[in-house]
Design an enzyme around this catalytic site. Structure first.
Site, PDB file in Angstrom:
ATOM      1  N   TYR A  54      34.148  -2.846  26.659  1.00  0.00           N
ATOM      2  CA  TYR A  54      32.830  -2.315  27.023  1.00  0.00           C
ATOM      3  C   TYR A  54      32.878  -0.817  27.336  1.00  0.00           C
ATOM      4  CZ  TYR A  54      30.765  -6.890  26.727  1.00  0.00           C
ATOM      5  OH  TYR A  54      30.311  -8.087  26.243  1.00  0.00           O
ATOM      6  N   ASP A  90      22.022  -1.189  24.865  1.00  0.00           N
ATOM      7  CA  ASP A  90      21.949   0.275  24.765  1.00  0.00           C
ATOM      8  C   ASP A  90      20.627   0.771  25.379  1.00  0.00           C
ATOM      9  OD1 ASP A  90      19.778   0.481  22.736  1.00  0.00           O
ATOM     10  OD2 ASP A  90      21.227  -0.411  21.365  1.00  0.00           O
ATOM     11  N   HIS A 105      19.579  -8.872  28.257  1.00  0.00           N
ATOM     12  CA  HIS A 105      21.024  -9.110  28.320  1.00  0.00           C
ATOM     13  C   HIS A 105      21.783  -8.001  29.050  1.00  0.00           C
ATOM     14  CE1 HIS A 105      20.587 -11.944  24.592  1.00  0.00           C
ATOM     15  NE2 HIS A 105      20.162 -12.481  25.711  1.00  0.00           N
TER      16      HIS A 105
END
Ligand code: APR
Length: 227
Positions: A54, A90, A105
């Protein structure tokens, strides 16, 4: 009052900004099995790998720019009260100019305690292993993994039931509960899909299908929706 246009987006809308989708390349996401890097099990097994994964995705997001699809949705605010529900982590909808964005999410530019998802902080740099939240939990990305609660689903349903028009962009509809949101639309609501490969919807005769890349499809959608 402007009519309410609800838009559900997925990875496909950010593909032309250079961010990989999840299911377009043999089930691998940047070379990893999605479940290895996006599940509580994966985190328990190898937290450093997940953290590093991540951290790289965060760098990708920061380097990416909103494309014509993100920007086109923001421009529709001239005619509509546009409510974006995105599965994407994003921030390209926000940087594209959309004023109401709900992240189903999570958001890669936030980190949270591994114990308590409400201990939430902005982060633009890497999260380090050993970097601890006030409750002593390791910081992890604020991302909803497979098997975890989607706490934003309730507010998303509230948006959907109030929609006057609905658009689905760039999602394979593989993942629930997000994929089930379309079932809450009122029967008479005009509905559109923009996707390079239209995902299966049960009542496809009721949908206007724009089988194109998002940046191209958005121009067509704007013509159809202009008031
Ligand atoms: N323009 C429009 N659609 C595109 C484009 C493009 N340029 N490129 C790909 N697509 C479409 C694909 O045809 C597919 O329908 O985008 C969709 C991407 O599907 P997925 O990779 O499954 O992404 P998504 O539906 O957003 O995944 C849902 O799965 O792993 C989890 O939590 C993660 O939010 C994610 C969720």
């Amino acid at each position: 009052m402007k009519p309410k246009l609800v838009v559900l987006t997925g990875a496909g809308i950010s593909a032309e900004s250079g961010l990989r989708t999840f299911r377009d390349s043999d089930g691998l996401w940047e070379g990893h099995d999605v479940y290895e890097v996006a599940s509580p099990n994966g985190w328990a097994k190898n937290p450093s790998l997940v953290q590093e994964f991540y951290n790289l995705r965060r760098k990708d997001v920061l380097a990416a720019k909103p494309n014509a699809a993100h920007i086109g949705l923001a421009e529709l605010e001239e005619w509509y009260d546009v409510r974006i529900i995105t599965q994407n982590i994003d921030d390209l909808h926000e940087r594209g100019g959309s004023s109401r964005v709900l992240h189903l999410h999570g958001e890669i530019l936030k980190m949270r305690s591994e114990y308590d998802e409400t201990l939430l902080f902005d982060i633009a740099e890497d999260i380090q292993m050993g970097q601890l939240a006030p409750d002593g939990g390791q910081f992890r990305p604020h991302v909803v993994w497979f098997g975890e609660d989607v706490s934003m689903i309730q507010p998303a349903v509230l948006e959907i039931v109030q929609a006057d028009a609905f658009v689905l962009i760039g999602t394979s509809l593989n993942v629930y509960p997000a994929a089930g949101l379309v079932n809450y639309l009122r029967a008479d609501v005009p509905r559109f899909i923009i996707d390079k490969k239209i995902p299966p919807v049960s009542d496809s005769a009721n949908w206007t299908l724009i089988e194109k890349a998002a940046t191209e499809g958005i121009a067509e959608l704007k013509e159809l929706l202009k008031l």
